[in-house]
Design a protein around this motif. Structure first.
Motif, PDB file in Angstrom:
ATOM      1  N   ARG A 188       0.812  -1.215   0.000  1.00 45.57           N
ATOM      2  CA  ARG A 188       0.000   0.000   0.000  1.00 45.57           C
ATOM      3  C   ARG A 188       0.846   1.266   0.000  1.00 45.57           C
ATOM      4  O   ARG A 188       0.402   2.303  -0.459  1.00 45.57           O
ATOM      5  CB  ARG A 188      -0.938  -0.004   1.220  1.00 45.57           C
ATOM      6  CG  ARG A 188      -1.979  -1.120   1.163  1.00 45.57           C
ATOM      7  CD  ARG A 188      -2.943  -1.012   2.322  1.00 45.57           C
ATOM      8  NE  ARG A 188      -3.989  -2.025   2.265  1.00 45.57           N
ATOM      9  CZ  ARG A 188      -4.973  -2.128   3.150  1.00 45.57           C
ATOM     10  NH1 ARG A 188      -5.039  -1.284   4.178  1.00 45.57           N
ATOM     11  NH2 ARG A 188      -5.868  -3.083   3.017  1.00 45.57           N
ATOM     12  N   SER A 189       2.020   1.188   0.556  1.00 41.38           N
ATOM     13  CA  SER A 189       2.872   2.368   0.614  1.00 41.38           C
ATOM     14  C   SER A 189       4.294   1.979   0.247  1.00 41.38           C
ATOM     15  O   SER A 189       4.684   0.822   0.367  1.00 41.38           O
ATOM     16  CB  SER A 189       2.845   2.993   2.004  1.00 41.38           C
ATOM     17  OG  SER A 189       3.325   2.068   2.961  1.00 41.38           O
ATOM     18  N   VAL A 190       5.060   2.949  -0.180  1.00 42.79           N
ATOM     19  CA  VAL A 190       6.439   2.722  -0.582  1.00 42.79           C
ATOM     20  C   VAL A 190       7.358   3.407   0.424  1.00 42.79           C
ATOM     21  O   VAL A 190       7.229   4.610   0.667  1.00 42.79           O
ATOM     22  CB  VAL A 190       6.694   3.280  -1.998  1.00 42.79           C
ATOM     23  CG1 VAL A 190       8.145   3.081  -2.393  1.00 42.79           C
ATOM     24  CG2 VAL A 190       5.768   2.607  -3.000  1.00 42.79           C
ATOM     25  N   ALA A 191       8.253   2.649   1.013  1.00 41.56           N
ATOM     26  CA  ALA A 191       9.181   3.204   1.994  1.00 41.56           C
ATOM     27  C   ALA A 191      10.217   4.080   1.305  1.00 41.56           C
ATOM     28  O   ALA A 191      10.549   3.879   0.139  1.00 41.56           O
ATOM     29  CB  ALA A 191       9.863   2.078   2.761  1.00 41.56           C
ATOM     30  N   CYS A 192      10.736   5.053   2.028  1.00 42.60           N
ATOM     31  CA  CYS A 192      11.765   5.935   1.486  1.00 42.60           C
ATOM     32  C   CYS A 192      13.078   5.171   1.378  1.00 42.60           C
ATOM     33  O   CYS A 192      13.539   4.561   2.345  1.00 42.60           O
ATOM     34  CB  CYS A 192      11.936   7.143   2.399  1.00 42.60           C
ATOM     35  SG  CYS A 192      12.735   8.553   1.608  1.00 42.60           S
ATOM     36  N   SER A 193      13.663   5.184   0.212  1.00 45.86           N
ATOM     37  CA  SER A 193      14.879   4.413  -0.039  1.00 45.86           C
ATOM     38  C   SER A 193      16.070   4.988   0.731  1.00 45.86           C
ATOM     39  O   SER A 193      16.273   6.199   0.782  1.00 45.86           O
ATOM     40  CB  SER A 193      15.202   4.409  -1.531  1.00 45.86           C
ATOM     41  OG  SER A 193      16.446   3.801  -1.777  1.00 45.86           O
ATOM     42  N   ARG A 194      16.855   4.075   1.298  1.00 46.83           N
ATOM     43  CA  ARG A 194      18.088   4.486   1.958  1.00 46.83           C
ATOM     44  C   ARG A 194      19.283   4.347   1.026  1.00 46.83           C
ATOM     45  O   ARG A 194      20.392   4.730   1.380  1.00 46.83           O
ATOM     46  CB  ARG A 194      18.314   3.634   3.207  1.00 46.83           C
ATOM     47  CG  ARG A 194      17.236   3.791   4.283  1.00 46.83           C
ATOM     48  CD  ARG A 194      17.543   2.919   5.489  1.00 46.83           C
ATOM     49  NE  ARG A 194      16.520   3.070   6.536  1.00 46.83           N
ATOM     50  CZ  ARG A 194      16.533   2.426   7.694  1.00 46.83           C
ATOM     51  NH1 ARG A 194      17.539   1.584   7.953  1.00 46.83           N
ATOM     52  NH2 ARG A 194      15.582   2.600   8.582  1.00 46.83           N
ATOM     53  N   SER A 195      19.051   3.782  -0.152  1.00 46.93           N
ATOM     54  CA  SER A 195      20.142   3.503  -1.083  1.00 46.93           C
ATOM     55  C   SER A 195      20.504   4.728  -1.914  1.00 46.93           C
ATOM     56  O   SER A 195      19.643   5.563  -2.225  1.00 46.93           O
ATOM     57  CB  SER A 195      19.749   2.360  -2.021  1.00 46.93           C
ATOM     58  OG  SER A 195      19.412   1.198  -1.288  1.00 46.93           O
ATOM     59  N   THR A 196      21.761   4.810  -2.273  1.00 51.03           N
ATOM     60  CA  THR A 196      22.233   5.879  -3.151  1.00 51.03           C
ATOM     61  C   THR A 196      22.186   5.371  -4.585  1.00 51.03           C
ATOM     62  O   THR A 196      22.869   4.410  -4.938  1.00 51.03           O
ATOM     63  CB  THR A 196      23.671   6.280  -2.788  1.00 51.03           C
ATOM     64  OG1 THR A 196      23.676   6.797  -1.448  1.00 51.03           O
ATOM     65  CG2 THR A 196      24.194   7.347  -3.740  1.00 51.03           C
ATOM     66  N   GLY A 197      21.369   6.008  -5.423  1.00 49.22           N
ATOM     67  CA  GLY A 197      21.202   5.568  -6.792  1.00 49.22           C
ATOM     68  C   GLY A 197      22.345   6.016  -7.695  1.00 49.22           C
ATOM     69  O   GLY A 197      23.117   6.922  -7.344  1.00 49.22           O
ATOM     70  N   PRO A 198      22.471   5.416  -8.874  1.00 49.48           N
ATOM     71  CA  PRO A 198      23.546   5.780  -9.800  1.00 49.48           C
ATOM     72  C   PRO A 198      23.430   7.197 -10.351  1.00 49.48           C
ATOM     73  O   PRO A 198      24.416   7.730 -10.857  1.00 49.48           O
ATOM     74  CB  PRO A 198      23.417   4.729 -10.909  1.00 49.48           C
ATOM     75  CG  PRO A 198      21.997   4.275 -10.839  1.00 49.48           C
ATOM     76  CD  PRO A 198      21.635   4.321  -9.400  1.00 49.48           C
TER      77      PRO A 198
END
Length: 276
Positions: free
Chosen positions: A80-90
Motif C-alpha cells: 500500500r505504501s512505498v518506503a523511502c529508499s536508503r540507497s544511493t542511486g547511480p
C-alpha cells in the motif's frame, strides 16, 4: 552493419520475455563493469499502474514510468505504501544538482523526500527516492527544456529539423534558430541494432503502419532512412533494451510530431546511445 530489408521495416520495441514474472534483472545503467545488478518492479505488480494494452493508446495522464530499484527494494503486489529508499542511486549526483540539493552523492532523508516529490510529479513508480536510470533520464529531459541545443550539435537551418540526440535519448524540432517542438524522451536502437547517425529527410509517412515481418503496430510512422522511422510505442518509453533501429516515442509525443512534420523535413541524428 548490414540488415535485410524485412528487418529494416520492423523497428518496434524489443520486449524482455525471459526470467521470473515478478522481477527482471538488468545490468547497471552506469557501467557494464558494475558487478551488482539492479532490478525493477514490473508495471503490473506496482499498485495503481495499469498494464498497457497492445494495439490501444494509453489513456491520457495514466501512463507511469517504472523505475529501476535495488533487488531489496522491489515493490511487491499488494503493497500500500512505498518506503523511502536508503540507497544511493547511480544518478544521485545529477538529481541532487537539478533539485538544488547538496551535491555529495550520498542519500539522506532530505534528499529522498525531494527525489520522491520529483518522481511523483513525473509519474515515476515506485516513488521511493532511489535515483535510478529512469529518474536520471527524466532529470536530463527537464534540464534540456530550457535550451536543448546549447551544445550546438544540431545544425541551425531555415528548414524544419528534427534533432535526435542519441547521447541523451532526446528529440526536439527546431527551425531558424528557434525550438518549435520541445524536447521529449525517445528510445533508440538496441545493441547491434543502433539507430544510424547522419542527415536524412522524411520520405514516407503512414499513420497506422504495421511492420511486415512481426506484424507489430508502428503508429504515426515517419520513415527517414531505409526503414528507420519515428513512431509511437504502446509500452513505457524508458523500458526495454531498445528498438530495431527506429526512434520510439510515447503515443502523445508521436501524435504531436505527426501533426507538425511533413515529407521532406530534415531528420538529423548524432551521438551514441549509452550502454551500446
Amino acid at each position: 552493419m548490414k540488415r535485410t530489408l524485412p528487418a529494416l521495416l520492423v523497428c518496434a520495441s524489443l520486449l524482455v520475455v525471459a526470467g521470473p514474472p515478478a522481477v527482471a534483472v538488468a545490468p547497471s545503467p552506469v557501467s557494464r563493469a558494475v558487478a551488482e545488478p539492479v532490478s525493477y518492479a514490473v508495471s503490473g505488480l506496482v499498485p495503481g499502474v495499469p498494464r498497457e494494452t497492445p494495439g490501444r493508446a494509453p489513456a491520457r495522464g495514466t501512463q507511469r514510468h517504472i523505475e529501476y530499484v535495488p533487488q531489496s527494494e522491489v515493490v511487491h503486489h499488494g503493497t500500500r505504501s512505498v518506503a523511502c529508499s536508503r540507497s544511493t542511486g547511480p544518478y544521485q549526483r545529477q538529481t541532487e544538482r537539478y533539485l538544488r540539493r547538496e551535491v555529495d552523492g550520498r542519500q539522506s532523508v532530505g534528499d529522498c523526500r525531494a527525489i520522491r516529490r520529483f518522481q511523483q510529479a513525473h509519474r515515476i513508480v515506485p516513488a521511493s527516492g532511489f535515483a535510478g536510470s529512469v529518474t536520471g533520464a527524466m532529470v536530463r529531459l527537464m534540464r534540456a527544456k530550457k535550451d536543448p541545443n546549447r551544445a550546438g550539435h544540431c545544425p541551425d537551418r531555415r528548414e524544419r529539423t528534427v534533432c535526435v540526440d542519441l547521447n541523451r535519448q532526446l528529440l526536439w524540432v527546431q527551425q531558424d534558430g528557434r525550438v518549435i517542438f520541445d524536447p521529449v524522451a525517445i528510445r533508440s536502437g538496441a545493441p547491434t541494432m543502433e539507430t544510424r547517425t547522419g542527415t536524412y529527410r522524411i520520405y514516407l509517412r503512414h499513420r497506422r503502419h504495421i511492420s511486415n515481418l512481426y506484424h507489430t503496430p508502428m503508429p504515426f510512422a515517419q520513415f527517414f532512412d531505409r526503414g528507420e522511422a519515428l513512431h509511437a510505442v504502446y509500452d513505457d518509453i524508458y523500458q526495454g533494451p531498445g528498438s530495431h533501429g527506429c526512434v520510439n516515442l510515447t503515443w502523445t509525443d508521436a501524435q504531436k510530431l505527426w501533426d507538425l512534420l511533413k515529407k521532406q523535413d530534415i531528420v538529423y541524428v548524432w551521438g551514441r546511445k549509452p550502454g551500446v
